[in-house]
Design a protein around this motif. Structure first.
Motif: not given
Length: 797
Positions: A786-797
């Motif tokens: 969660i900390r590393a992702a900027n958004n949902w798309a980044g989190l899924v990727a």
């Protein structure tokens, strides 16, 4: 040798059918495994009060019945628990526990001396459930008699002797601590029956029986898991401790809660339920005086109910009806009669006017108020908490490590260096260490570990408690506003079928049919082998008869057109009597045969003739395949889809904070732009709360829903249990994601994470294969993700 072989699949099936809570399902598995030898062993389940030992008992009886046992004796320590137990197994009773596949014949002290019961006692196929209190079973003295020990004409002897002679008798001892080794007459009444197994159920095992405990679920964990209420020790800051003040404070708190309970029931559309005050006294004389004193606060007829060993039948009837919407009872005053085994959901305030010195008495009195009035936690303190008003002895109660803290915090007899609790600044409580407790060994794990931030005990003043109830009352009863434009969310829950589903030919593997059909691509010829008889003279002129082989020729065979073979195979498949004779199964039978013939090289317009031998072998082969599929279906779990409508009306939380406010455990947060509900709670800041913030700010997220524990959205685990994920996310492509947010430590060290992920992955595959519920996917995300992702798309990727 085993007597009742442990059947894990049956445990799993019964747990699903009776929707057992996790600790009850685990206890059922532990008992089923322990009693396997049938060697007369004694086993104890120590489950916290309020968790539902009655459901465990009902599930165990069904397990025994389905394993072939036909005689079960349920022993209770007194008439109060006996009456409740009889109601638990009486269809139509409000206390009836449903879900068992085999309904027992209930035999009690009131009906055993009847012809019908006498006949059933000798019926080897009839499940008999004997419910007796221990006084009805003990050996008679010089001046007493026991009907169970007297010969009966219908039974052909004494009932007690009949039980002793039963070769499959299992005894379930409720409130097992009552039958400890010091209670010789009580214990002898049970052990003299020589049962195949003795299972004790209790929330407070006797110290002498700790070595018999095979499953333990302490009260602290039940509170942390939200299966029961949170105890609140209510004290006075001014030091007043007389009985009159204590009763006045208790009735005041009960009255404040009444409006909250009624408003919540109205909002949920369920029958009204009133909170009740429970007062435990030292003697009958004390109880009579308290009942009189309470009429100064509760003056309407029937509001104060006195229950002692001298109570009338009318009083006991009123006690039975105390949960009903029309019950006038608002306070129950008792001595010892109701200290154990009496379970109602609407005790909201407890006053202990007798000494609360023993561990057993403390939890048993506290236990009367632990059950949840609406079945699950509501998020409303006035409903989710039980107030223990103990002005005179609250510090002594809190100091009494053996009577309260041990039972709350420890899954076992050892205690760390804890002595007592006292109110902490800002509310709640703190643990005050003094000296090591006897029996505690250095290095023992912290008994509070694993409970997270859950409150397991709260200390608060009368004024603070009353103010909190009044603050909640202003909004309780209102429902959460509906979020404009939100979608309908239906969760495709997959449940185990209550009974195995009907076998269908649709479950026969088509690829396996085609592979088997390949063995029948050609006709086999049948040769006519001939031997010629000849006569020859030997050298001496003697004539000898000899035979010799002649060239073989192909025999003429009966030939069948492929179309006739197809009809013959369909008839064979349906003639196995494994499926109902319905049009759907007729069509499935045609598909099964066509797949088989496709493997054999027969197409729809084929004209090739089959030999009778080839056709007969094909009939046997396809029948074997179908029978094999039937056997696999019978061994595997049966599943059924149970779609669950989410976003149903929920009560408005008393306080809803803004999503940008500081995080607080169990606080409600609103102000979201993409949440499908007006407000949501989160168990952790760095995982769940942080994920909600990310979801709400992501352009590729259309909606998200924080799933509550009470939502009917769970993954069924193998062999037993349920997994409740954290979120449902709907992305801008319409894909539904089931999401679990975990701390880095839990993701790395919690062995259950992998099992839950595997179950959720299998669930998602089944949902998508079905095709009726759209596309669903599953993800586990960690704090670091969660900390590393900027958004949902980044989190899924």
């Amino acid at each position: 040798m085993t007597w009742v072989p442990y059947d894990e699949a049956l445990v799993d099936e019964i747990a699903a059918a009776m929707t057992l809570r996790r600790p009850n399902a685990q206890a059922l598995s532990a008992v089923a495994e322990a009693i396997e030898p049938g060697d007369g062993g004694e086993y104890v389940c120590d489950l916290a009060t309020g968790v539902g030992k009655t459901y465990l008992a009902a599930a165990l009886i069904d397990y025994l019945a389905r394993s072939g046992v036909r005689n079960v004796l349920f022993v209770t320590p007194g008439t109060t628990i006996q009456t409740k137990t009889i109601a638990n197994f009486t269809p139509g009773s409000t206390k009836y526990v449903p879900g068992a596949e085999i309904e027992p014949l209930l035999i009690t002290a009131e009906n055993f001396a009847r012809g019908q019961v006498g006949d059933a006692l000798h019926d080897p196929d009839q499940l008999k459930l004997f419910v007796f209190n221990v006084q009805q079973l003990i050996s008679p003295g010089a001046n007493t008699s026991r009907r169970t020990r007297v010969d009966d004409e219908f039974i052909g002897g004494a009932l007690y002797d009949h039980l002793r002679d039963a070769d499959d008798l299992v005894v379930i001892a409720d409130e097992h601590h009552v039958y400890n080794t010091r209670a010789k007459a009580f214990r002898a009444a049970i052990t003299d029956l020589s049962p195949r197994a003795l299972i004790g159920l209790t929330a407070t095992p006797d110290v002498a029986d700790l070595d018999k405990v095979i499953y333990r679920y302490p009260l602290a964990h039940a509170i942390a898991d939200q299966l029961v209420k949170i105890p609140v020790i209510v004290y006075r800051q001014d030091g007043l401790k007389d009985t009159a003040t204590q009763l006045a404070d208790a009735t005041h708190l009960r009255a404040l809660k009444d409006a909250t309970w009624l408003a919540n029931a109205a909002a949920l559309g369920v029958p009204a339920i009133h909170p009740v005050l429970f007062v435990v006294c030292q003697t009958i004389a004390d109880a009579e005086k308290v009942a009189t004193d309470l009429t100064a606060h509760l003056s309407a007829e029937g509001e104060v109910l006195l229950v002692t060993s001298q109570s009338t039948d009318d009083a006991l009837a009123a006690l039975t009806n105390v949960e009903a919407a029309n019950s006038p009872v608002r306070a129950i005053v008792s001595v010892d009669k109701l200290k154990e085994g009496w379970d109602v959901r609407n005790i909201a305030v407890i006053v202990g006017l007798r000494a609360l010195a023993s561990e057993t008495l403390t939890e048993q009195i506290l236990g009367r108020g632990l059950r949840l009035p609406f079945g699950t936690r509501t998020g409303i303190g006035a409903i989710d908490q039980v107030d223990v008003v103990a002005h005179e002895s609250y510090r002594e109660l809190l100091r009494n490590k053996d009577s309260l803290l041990e039972r709350l915090a420890v899954a076992g007899p050892a205690l760390p260096e804890y002595s007592f609790l006292e109110p902490a600044e800002g509310g709640g409580f703190r643990v005050v260490p003094t000296h090591p407790v006897a029996g505690f060994e250095p290095g023992t794990a912290d008994p509070l570990a694993g409970l997270g931030d859950a409150d397991i005990l709260i200390a608060a003043s009368v004024d603070d408690t009353a103010a909190a109830i009044e603050a909640e009352r202003a909004v309780v009863g209102q429902l959460m506003p509906v979020v404009p434009g939100r979608p309908r969310i239906v969760f495709p829950r997959r449940d185990r079928a209550l009974r195995p589903v009907q076998f269908s030919l649709a479950s026969v593997s088509r690829s396996e049919l085609r592979r088997e059909g390949e063995r029948f691509r050609t006709n086999q010829t049948v040769s006519l082998q001939g031997r010629a008889i000849d006569a020859e003279r030997d050298l001496l002129g003697e004539v000898n008869v000899v035979t010799h082989a002649v060239d073989s020729v192909d025999a003429t065979q009966n030939m069948l057109p492929a179309s006739a073979v197809r009809v013959d195979l369909i008839t064979r498949v349906l003639g196995l009597d494994l499926v109902p004779l319905q049009l759907t199964e007729r069509l499935q039978a045609e598909e099964v045969v066509d797949a088989f013939l496709e493997g054999a090289g027969v197409t729809g317009d084929a004209t090739e003739n089959w030999t009778a031998q080839r056709a007969g072998q094909a009939r046997d082969a396809i029948a074997a395949l179908v029978r094999s599929a039937f056997a696999r279906n019978d061994r595997q779990p049966a599943w059924m889809w149970a779609p669950q409508e989410l976003l149903l009306p929920k009560p408005l939380p008393p306080v809803v904070r803004d999503r940008y406010d500081e995080y607080g455990v169990r606080d409600w947060y609103g102000g979201w732009s993409k949440s499908a509900e007006h407000a949501a709670q989160f168990d952790s800041q760095s995982a769940e709360f942080a994920l909600a913030q990310l979801l709400d700010d992501s352009s590729t997220v259309a909606w998200w829903l924080r799933l509550a524990r009470a939502d009917p959205a769970w993954i069924t685990l193998q062999p037993v249990g349920r997994y409740n994920p954290d979120f449902i996310v709907i992305d801008d492509a319409g894909v539904h994601w089931l999401v679990e947010a975990k701390s880095d430590a839990a993701a790395a060290n919690d062995s259950t994470v992998a099992a839950k992920s595997a179950a959720a992955g299998e669930w998602a595959a089944a949902v998508n294969d079905d095709g009726s519920f759209g596309t669903w996917r599953y993800r586990v995300v960690t704090e670091s993700d969660i900390r590393a992702a900027n958004n949902w798309a980044g989190l899924v990727a």
